[in-house]
Scaffold this motif. Structure first.
Motif, PDB file in Angstrom:
ATOM      1  N   SER A 220     -15.280  32.686  71.581  1.00  0.00           N
ATOM      2  CA  SER A 220     -16.187  32.571  72.736  1.00  0.00           C
ATOM      3  C   SER A 220     -17.511  31.955  72.320  1.00  0.00           C
ATOM      4  N   GLU A 221     -18.017  32.384  71.168  1.00  0.00           N
ATOM      5  CA  GLU A 221     -19.278  31.833  70.670  1.00  0.00           C
ATOM      6  C   GLU A 221     -19.119  30.363  70.290  1.00  0.00           C
ATOM      7  N   LEU A 222     -17.976  30.021  69.720  1.00  0.00           N
ATOM      8  CA  LEU A 222     -17.701  28.623  69.380  1.00  0.00           C
ATOM      9  C   LEU A 222     -17.718  27.752  70.626  1.00  0.00           C
ATOM     10  N   ILE A 223     -17.077  28.211  71.677  1.00  0.00           N
ATOM     11  CA  ILE A 223     -17.062  27.451  72.933  1.00  0.00           C
ATOM     12  C   ILE A 223     -18.476  27.281  73.461  1.00  0.00           C
ATOM     13  N   HIS A 224     -19.264  28.354  73.399  1.00  0.00           N
ATOM     14  CA  HIS A 224     -20.656  28.281  73.864  1.00  0.00           C
ATOM     15  C   HIS A 224     -21.448  27.245  73.057  1.00  0.00           C
ATOM     16  N   ILE A 225     -21.271  27.252  71.738  1.00  0.00           N
ATOM     17  CA  ILE A 225     -22.005  26.316  70.884  1.00  0.00           C
ATOM     18  C   ILE A 225     -21.591  24.878  71.182  1.00  0.00           C
ATOM     19  N   LEU A 226     -20.290  24.639  71.317  1.00  0.00           N
ATOM     20  CA  LEU A 226     -19.814  23.281  71.585  1.00  0.00           C
ATOM     21  C   LEU A 226     -20.288  22.770  72.940  1.00  0.00           C
ATOM     22  N   ARG A 227     -20.462  23.667  73.889  1.00  0.00           N
ATOM     23  CA  ARG A 227     -20.999  23.257  75.188  1.00  0.00           C
ATOM     24  C   ARG A 227     -22.500  23.008  75.118  1.00  0.00           C
ATOM     25  N   SER A 228     -23.171  23.622  74.141  1.00  0.00           N
ATOM     26  CA  SER A 228     -24.627  23.482  74.027  1.00  0.00           C
ATOM     27  C   SER A 228     -25.027  22.276  73.184  1.00  0.00           C
ATOM     28  N   VAL A 229     -24.179  21.903  72.221  1.00  0.00           N
ATOM     29  CA  VAL A 229     -24.502  20.795  71.307  1.00  0.00           C
ATOM     30  C   VAL A 229     -23.540  19.637  71.572  1.00  0.00           C
ATOM     31  N   PRO A 230     -24.009  18.541  72.127  1.00  0.00           N
ATOM     32  CA  PRO A 230     -23.113  17.403  72.398  1.00  0.00           C
ATOM     33  C   PRO A 230     -22.746  16.666  71.122  1.00  0.00           C
ATOM     34  N   GLY A 231     -21.697  15.864  71.201  1.00  0.00           N
ATOM     35  CA  GLY A 231     -21.331  15.008  70.075  1.00  0.00           C
ATOM     36  C   GLY A 231     -20.106  15.483  69.327  1.00  0.00           C
ATOM     37  N   THR A 232     -19.695  14.678  68.344  1.00  0.00           N
ATOM     38  CA  THR A 232     -18.502  14.954  67.544  1.00  0.00           C
ATOM     39  C   THR A 232     -18.702  16.190  66.684  1.00  0.00           C
ATOM     40  N   ALA A 233     -17.610  16.957  66.502  1.00  0.00           N
ATOM     41  CA  ALA A 233     -17.721  18.205  65.748  1.00  0.00           C
ATOM     42  C   ALA A 233     -16.489  18.427  64.881  1.00  0.00           C
ATOM     43  N   ILE A 234     -16.687  19.166  63.788  1.00  0.00           N
ATOM     44  CA  ILE A 234     -15.594  19.684  62.955  1.00  0.00           C
ATOM     45  C   ILE A 234     -15.702  21.195  62.961  1.00  0.00           C
ATOM     46  N   VAL A 235     -14.563  21.874  63.143  1.00  0.00           N
ATOM     47  CA  VAL A 235     -14.515  23.328  63.111  1.00  0.00           C
ATOM     48  C   VAL A 235     -13.583  23.724  61.980  1.00  0.00           C
ATOM     49  N   TYR A 236     -14.102  24.465  60.995  1.00  0.00           N
ATOM     50  CA  TYR A 236     -13.298  24.849  59.840  1.00  0.00           C
ATOM     51  C   TYR A 236     -12.800  26.290  59.956  1.00  0.00           C
ATOM     52  N   VAL A 237     -11.498  26.471  59.688  1.00  0.00           N
ATOM     53  CA  VAL A 237     -10.879  27.792  59.611  1.00  0.00           C
ATOM     54  C   VAL A 237     -10.061  27.843  58.321  1.00  0.00           C
ATOM     55  N   ARG A 238      -9.545  29.019  57.976  1.00  0.00           N
ATOM     56  CA  ARG A 238      -8.881  29.178  56.678  1.00  0.00           C
ATOM     57  C   ARG A 238      -7.364  29.055  56.746  1.00  0.00           C
ATOM     58  N   SER A 239      -6.759  29.157  57.923  1.00  0.00           N
ATOM     59  CA  SER A 239      -5.290  29.137  57.978  1.00  0.00           C
ATOM     60  C   SER A 239      -4.796  28.000  58.870  1.00  0.00           C
ATOM     61  N   ARG A 240      -3.625  27.471  58.522  1.00  0.00           N
ATOM     62  CA  ARG A 240      -3.025  26.391  59.296  1.00  0.00           C
ATOM     63  C   ARG A 240      -2.727  26.846  60.722  1.00  0.00           C
ATOM     64  N   LYS A 241      -2.217  28.079  60.848  1.00  0.00           N
ATOM     65  CA  LYS A 241      -1.853  28.592  62.165  1.00  0.00           C
ATOM     66  C   LYS A 241      -3.059  28.644  63.092  1.00  0.00           C
ATOM     67  N   ARG A 242      -4.203  29.040  62.545  1.00  0.00           N
ATOM     68  CA  ARG A 242      -5.415  29.174  63.368  1.00  0.00           C
ATOM     69  C   ARG A 242      -5.939  27.828  63.844  1.00  0.00           C
ATOM     70  N   THR A 243      -5.647  26.743  63.113  1.00  0.00           N
ATOM     71  CA  THR A 243      -6.143  25.441  63.570  1.00  0.00           C
ATOM     72  C   THR A 243      -5.595  25.122  64.958  1.00  0.00           C
ATOM     73  N   LYS A 244      -4.293  25.336  65.143  1.00  0.00           N
ATOM     74  CA  LYS A 244      -3.680  25.035  66.447  1.00  0.00           C
ATOM     75  C   LYS A 244      -4.100  26.053  67.499  1.00  0.00           C
ATOM     76  N   GLN A 245      -4.167  27.319  67.128  1.00  0.00           N
ATOM     77  CA  GLN A 245      -4.541  28.356  68.092  1.00  0.00           C
ATOM     78  C   GLN A 245      -5.927  28.082  68.679  1.00  0.00           C
ATOM     79  N   ILE A 246      -6.886  27.800  67.809  1.00  0.00           N
ATOM     80  CA  ILE A 246      -8.258  27.572  68.289  1.00  0.00           C
ATOM     81  C   ILE A 246      -8.357  26.244  69.025  1.00  0.00           C
TER      82      ILE A 246
END
Length: 637
Positions: A220-246
């Motif tokens: 939820s916080e990630l979504i809020h941040i991405l809506r607040s900051v325009p432009g290209t972004a990278i989001v890092y997670v530790r597991s392959r499964k979580r990349t698709k889920q998020i």
């Protein structure tokens, strides 16, 4: 510009199209051309490759480039070939024919750059061939891997010092983006530098704001941040499964996202990376497999949903934001359980010694290697099947293999994917009157000749999906056609392959003789613990300056606070108001309409803990009420 600089500037302009060097590049290049061993500390995106590619083009002979990142190796070779610079590579997974062809190029002066993976240095046959090559520069990329004090120690890197003896006049250029002072000294010692010689850029990034955001609802916080900051972004997670889920959750929230991890096929990786680089996709949710070699300057935001194990990793990944010099943000999301999770990683990374010896024995049984056999032999190693066969837990087993690698008993090479590739063996006149058995074989050959160039000179990567689209044939027919053409010696087809490898660096021994010395177990465990504690201290500090913490960790002293990290901004917010001002701000906002807590924090120019204290006071005193939908409003009297 002094005249002695002109030749390297000419080379830079001719092959790369630049008129000037970036900071530190020219200093490193001149040091190398003077024959001096050199260590270059350049942050992510600083242009490390230019520092060895330009001087190599300025001298006779070739450069040997040792790098542990195979995908980056292939990318750099492709980029050099696009500039009409002769380059090639060697890594586990190539066929004997491909290896021999690579040797021929290097031995007969048809190559300026030979990229090799570090495990190649363990092969005596390779060293014998290498001795005959005109190597004039030895380059060590990701040089922190040679240090046991570093966060990604690779024992195979230690063999580079032995390679130096084959070419005593060739200088060494070691390059890394992140190294603490002790690692800087260790790199030079392990590579047998003739004299201390370090060129270092400041780790400070004046346009990059470091932020740590405490939250129990990270997505939820990630979504809020991405809506607040325009432009290209990278989001890092530790597991392959979580990349698709998020990624899926972001798309459901209306944020265009994709996912990336090491388990994807090469073509999928290239497609995803291309779409993100060309702004067809805004957010890439990825493991740390994403980012190496990517030079996208306008990344405005890097968010770490999961905290990395070290500040070296964090700094390198966060540094992919704002390479164009414009204001950008590196945000780390933390919750109260993250400290416990990070410390648990230490136990997971260092399973019990008896367990490690047991894994060593089972690897030998799985591969059919007898006691006293296996030295310098390489084996395909299906890690998933291995774990399933012996009913082993994946994470401890994976880490046991890494420790056995560090102890020098095996070299465990993580999953490598090689694309399908073809080289035409027949002469052109032989291709006109072929008599094939497999239906469609002639169509497949004609499609390859139309689609790809350079087939008669070297192995060329092909894509069976593209061939299927052009010919209308199914994948099985294409595969059978290529096998038949290989049997006829018309071409040589190397199918796609994805597998880890195990190389025995000593002959197989009995488990009781497998020694796990203090240097590769207790000491490495302690160093990992120290790095994790430094990361926790950074993530959970509520005083000081984030950038100064990072600079101090890397041995750099900042004279002043950065002024734009979350801690500096919080301090500035506190300096010119009273608790009554905070209360009045809250009352004004909730008087207009009900508000959520996070909206109050994000909108009011006060520190988070001040908003918490003021809101608690107003609720306790009955001025504000907390509603069932988790919003606050002025109490109705």
């Amino acid at each position: 510009m002094p005249s002695q600089h002109q030749p390297i500037l000419d080379i830079l302009n001719k092959y790369w199209g630049y008129d000037t060097f970036r900071p530190l590049q020219q200093d490193i290049i001149e040091s190398v051309l003077e024959g001096r061993d050199t260590l270059g500390l350049m942050p992510t995106g600083g242009g490390k490759s230019i520092t060895f590619q330009v001087p190599t083009m300025a001298i006779d002979g070739m450069a040997l480039v040792v790098t542990p990142i195979i995908s980056l190796m292939k990318d750099q070779v492709d980029h050099l070939l696009e500039r009409n610079i002769k380059a090639t590579y060697l890594y586990a997974g190539l066929t004997r024919a491909e290896v021999n062809r690579t040797y021929e190029k290097c031995l007969y002066g048809d190559c300026k750059f030979l990229y090799v993976s570090p495990e190649r240095l363990q092969s005596q046959s390779f060293l014998e061939r290498l001795r005959q090559m005109p190597v004039r520069l030895i380059v060590v990329d990701e040089a922190h891997c040679i240090s046991q004090w570093g966060y990604d120690f690779r024992p195979s890197f230690l063999r580079i010092a032995q390679v130096r003896k084959l070419f005593p006049k060739a200088p060494v250029l070691a390059l890394t983006a992140t190294a603490t002072p002790v690692v800087v000294e260790d790199i030079q010692h392990c590579l047998a530098f003739r004299e201390r010689n370090v060129f270092s850029m400041s780790f400070s990034r004046s346009n990059l704001s470091y932020v740590v955001r405490p939250t129990e609802e990270k997505v939820s916080e990630l979504i809020h941040i991405l809506r607040s900051v325009p432009g290209t972004a990278i989001v890092y997670v530790r597991s392959r499964k979580r990349t698709k889920q998020i990624s899926d959750e972001l798309n459901r929230a209306g944020i265009h996202a994709d996912y990336y991890h090491a388990g994807l096929y090469v073509e999928d990786k290239q497609d995803k990376q291309s779409r993100w680089t060309t702004d067809q996709c805004r957010v890439m949710v990825a493991t740390n497999a994403f980012g190496m070699g990517i030079d996208k300057p306008d990344v405005r935001l890097v968010v770490h949903v999961d905290i990395p194990n070290s500040l070296e990793e964090y700094y390198q990944e966060a540094g992919r934001a704002g390479r164009d010099g414009k204001r950008s943000w590196a945000v780390m999301l933390v919750k109260h359980t993250d400290q416990r999770t990070l410390r648990r990683h230490i136990t997971e990374a260092f399973p019990d010694k008896d367990y490690i010896r047991n894994i060593y024995e089972r690897v030998g049984n799985f591969l059919g290697v007898s006691l006293g056999e296996g030295y310098q032999q390489m084996f395909d190693f299906n890690f998933t099947l291995f774990c399933r066969t012996f009913d082993l837990p994946v994470l401890p087993t994976h880490n046991a293999l890494k420790i056995l690698t560090q102890a020098g008993y095996i070299e465990f090479i993580e999953e490598i994917e090689t694309q399908s590739r073809v080289m035409i063996l027949a002469k052109k006149e032989q291709l006109y009157d072929l008599e094939t058995v497999t239906p469609g074989a002639d169509q497949v050959l004609q499609a390859i000749l139309r689609l790809y160039s350079g087939l008669f000179a070297d192995y060329v990567f092909i894509n069976e999906d593209v061939i299927a689209f052009r010919t209308g044939l199914d994948q099985e027919t294409i595969y059978k056609s290529l096998l038949e053409l290989t049997r006829m010696h018309i071409l040589h087809y190397v199918p796609r392959k994805r597998t880890p490898y195990v190389i025995y660096t000593t002959s197989r021994e009995e488990p009781k003789h497998v020694i796990l010395p203090r240097a590769v177990y207790e000491e490495l465990r302690q160093r990992m613990s120290d790095r994790i504690e430094a990361t926790i201290n950074y993530a959970y500090s509520d005083a000081g300056c984030r950038e100064r913490m990072l600079l101090s960790y890397f041995g750099e002293n900042a004279a002043t606070d950065c002024g734009h990290c979350d801690l500096c901004i919080d301090r500035r917010k506190r300096s010119d108001h009273t608790p009554a001002d905070v209360q009045q701000g809250i009352l004004y906002m909730v008087g207009l309409r009900p508000r959520r807590f996070q909206e109050l924090v994000d909108t009011l120019s006060f520190a988070r803990d001040e908003v918490v204290a003021a809101l608690s006071f107003l609720v306790d005193e009955g001025f504000v009420e907390h509603l069932d939908d988790d919003t606050y409003r002025v109490t109705k009297r």
